[in-house]
Design a protein around this motif. Sequence first.
Motif, mmCIF file in Angstrom:
data_model
loop_
_atom_site.group_PDB
_atom_site.id
_atom_site.type_symbol
_atom_site.label_atom_id
_atom_site.label_comp_id
_atom_site.label_asym_id
_atom_site.label_seq_id
_atom_site.Cartn_x
_atom_site.Cartn_y
_atom_site.Cartn_z
ATOM 1 N N PRO A 1 0.839 -1.213 0.000
ATOM 2 C CA PRO A 1 0.000 0.000 0.000
ATOM 3 C C PRO A 1 0.869 1.256 0.000
ATOM 4 C CG PRO A 1 0.136 -0.913 2.200
ATOM 5 C CD PRO A 1 0.852 -1.888 1.302
ATOM 6 N N ALA A 2 0.265 2.359 -0.404
ATOM 7 C CA ALA A 2 1.005 3.622 -0.429
ATOM 8 C C ALA A 2 1.331 4.086 0.987
ATOM 9 C CB ALA A 2 0.198 4.686 -1.165
ATOM 10 N N THR A 3 0.420 3.838 1.905
ATOM 11 C CA THR A 3 0.637 4.198 3.308
ATOM 12 C C THR A 3 0.246 3.006 4.174
ATOM 13 O OG1 THR A 3 -1.590 5.131 3.523
ATOM 14 C CG2 THR A 3 0.199 6.640 2.903
ATOM 15 N N ALA A 4 0.838 2.918 5.333
ATOM 16 C CA ALA A 4 0.562 1.811 6.237
ATOM 17 C C ALA A 4 0.783 2.270 7.669
ATOM 18 C CB ALA A 4 1.463 0.622 5.902
ATOM 19 N N PRO A 5 0.272 1.537 8.644
ATOM 20 C CA PRO A 5 0.428 1.939 10.049
ATOM 21 C C PRO A 5 1.833 1.690 10.579
ATOM 22 C CG PRO A 5 -0.644 -0.199 9.914
ATOM 23 C CD PRO A 5 -0.533 0.300 8.504
ATOM 24 N N THR A 6 2.147 2.328 11.689
ATOM 25 C CA THR A 6 3.361 1.960 12.408
ATOM 26 C C THR A 6 3.121 0.572 13.022
ATOM 27 O OG1 THR A 6 2.596 2.997 14.463
ATOM 28 C CG2 THR A 6 3.903 4.352 12.945
ATOM 29 N N ALA A 7 4.163 -0.218 13.113
ATOM 30 C CA ALA A 7 3.959 -1.593 13.571
ATOM 31 C C ALA A 7 5.140 -2.083 14.393
ATOM 32 C CB ALA A 7 3.735 -2.518 12.376
ATOM 33 N N LEU B 1 8.930 -5.401 5.927
ATOM 34 C CA LEU B 1 8.074 -4.297 6.367
ATOM 35 C C LEU B 1 8.382 -3.023 5.603
ATOM 36 C CD1 LEU B 1 8.009 -4.753 10.267
ATOM 37 C CD2 LEU B 1 6.402 -5.635 8.567
ATOM 38 N N ALA B 2 9.667 -2.751 5.404
ATOM 39 C CA ALA B 2 10.059 -1.541 4.680
ATOM 40 C C ALA B 2 9.537 -1.571 3.246
ATOM 41 C CB ALA B 2 11.574 -1.398 4.690
ATOM 42 N N GLN B 3 9.592 -2.736 2.606
ATOM 43 C CA GLN B 3 9.104 -2.859 1.232
ATOM 44 C C GLN B 3 7.610 -2.577 1.142
ATOM 45 O OE1 GLN B 3 10.978 -3.390 -1.481
ATOM 46 N NE2 GLN B 3 12.866 -3.593 -0.293
ATOM 47 N N PHE B 4 6.883 -2.792 2.236
ATOM 48 C CA PHE B 4 5.443 -2.561 2.261
ATOM 49 C C PHE B 4 5.078 -1.234 2.926
ATOM 50 C CE2 PHE B 4 5.076 -6.619 0.519
ATOM 51 C CZ PHE B 4 3.756 -6.825 0.115
ATOM 52 N N ASN B 5 6.073 -0.354 3.038
ATOM 53 C CA ASN B 5 5.866 0.992 3.582
ATOM 54 C C ASN B 5 5.292 0.973 5.000
ATOM 55 O OD1 ASN B 5 6.697 2.275 1.105
ATOM 56 N ND2 ASN B 5 4.720 1.689 0.244
ATOM 57 N N ILE B 6 5.604 -0.093 5.729
ATOM 58 C CA ILE B 6 5.164 -0.200 7.118
ATOM 59 C C ILE B 6 6.291 0.314 8.007
ATOM 60 C CG2 ILE B 6 4.499 -1.804 8.949
ATOM 61 C CD1 ILE B 6 3.410 -3.638 6.701
ATOM 62 N N LYS C 1 -1.039 -10.789 3.252
ATOM 63 C CA LYS C 1 -1.482 -10.408 4.590
ATOM 64 C C LYS C 1 -1.001 -9.005 4.966
ATOM 65 C CE LYS C 1 -2.392 -12.515 9.002
ATOM 66 N NZ LYS C 1 -2.426 -13.799 9.740
ATOM 67 N N LEU C 2 0.245 -8.677 4.626
ATOM 68 C CA LEU C 2 0.750 -7.335 4.926
ATOM 69 C C LEU C 2 -0.016 -6.264 4.164
ATOM 70 C CD1 LEU C 2 4.635 -7.850 5.004
ATOM 71 C CD2 LEU C 2 3.128 -7.400 6.950
ATOM 72 N N SER C 3 -0.468 -6.588 2.970
ATOM 73 C CA SER C 3 -1.198 -5.607 2.159
ATOM 74 C C SER C 3 -2.554 -5.260 2.768
ATOM 75 C CB SER C 3 -1.408 -6.142 0.733
ATOM 76 O OG SER C 3 -2.338 -7.213 0.721
ATOM 77 N N GLN C 4 -3.014 -6.074 3.718
ATOM 78 C CA GLN C 4 -4.340 -5.875 4.315
ATOM 79 C C GLN C 4 -4.297 -5.183 5.670
ATOM 80 O OE1 GLN C 4 -5.864 -9.884 4.381
ATOM 81 N NE2 GLN C 4 -5.878 -10.056 2.152
ATOM 82 N N LEU C 5 -3.112 -4.797 6.122
ATOM 83 C CA LEU C 5 -3.018 -4.118 7.419
ATOM 84 C C LEU C 5 -3.737 -2.770 7.377
ATOM 85 C CD1 LEU C 5 0.632 -4.744 8.655
ATOM 86 C CD2 LEU C 5 -1.442 -6.030 9.165
#
Length: 301
Positions: A179-185, A207-212, A297-301
């Motif tokens: 996603p373009a944006t994601a939560p802190t995790a 996580l970095a690749q998924f902008n998390i 799964k990461l894309s759905q956070l």
Amino acid sequence: MDTHWLRRLLLVAMLGAIAACATPPTPVSEIPDNGAETTAAGETEPTTATAATATQIVALTALTADIIHTLDDDTLVGIPGSRILREDDRFADLATVSEGRTEPDLEKIVALQPDLVIGAKGFHDKTLERLQAMDIETLTAEVNSWASLKRLTQDLAQRIGRDPQPLLARYDACLAQAPATAPTALVLVSRQPLLSPNQDSWAGDFLAQFNIANVTADYQGESPFEGYITLSAETVLAANPEALLIVETGDNLLEQLQGDAFWSQLKATQTDAVYRFDYFGLVNPGSIASIEATCRKLSQL
């Protein structure tokens, strides 16, 4: 079996006898190179100017077994005893040369007459050194980032004369789900001690690749595992992430954490942003399928 391989089997027996009464081995970093081995993730130094195409490969990790089999289903002859591979019918008829975290069976490996054996850096060093002493080519793999996964795939494809592009395209499709944006995790992989990956790990890079925004990405400190740091409850409370990613390895980690006093004080628990992840895929790449499942799964956070 020809006399060349018979001599190698006899040498295995001799090495085993020597190892049984030897002093602790010299650290790998102090042993000079004496064969084809990886000097960086996915990059190898063959003993000759051009490595011959491998036709019989023993893979000592589930991931490298999966990559080889995906590239060419006729090249792999030996695999590790892994839950992931046991659950995959593609590997049902292949010889198993190791079980769990025990050292691979050298005699079984040599009996398969491999022209390339692939192991994991740090875990299979001793086995690979012994195989090199028998003039069996080896490759040491370390996958701690997506870049190293791609390099390893390209290297393995070159060694067996296959095109890596279809597999690399699957990797790109996986990462395209970010996603373009994601939560802190915050990722937690154990409770005693509380362990979390920093940026120098496969999980941290994932996580970095998924902008998390991994709240422990820049943390450094003492830890029994490279790329992971030990946290206190106070540190977790101070970080107070928007999402918690709990890695399950069969010991019900989430239920254990729910009994800790700090748990209910976290923003993520109060908003029900707590997610279970399998160990394979997020912490240990495991297989291509487990990596792809983690992407979804990461894309759905």
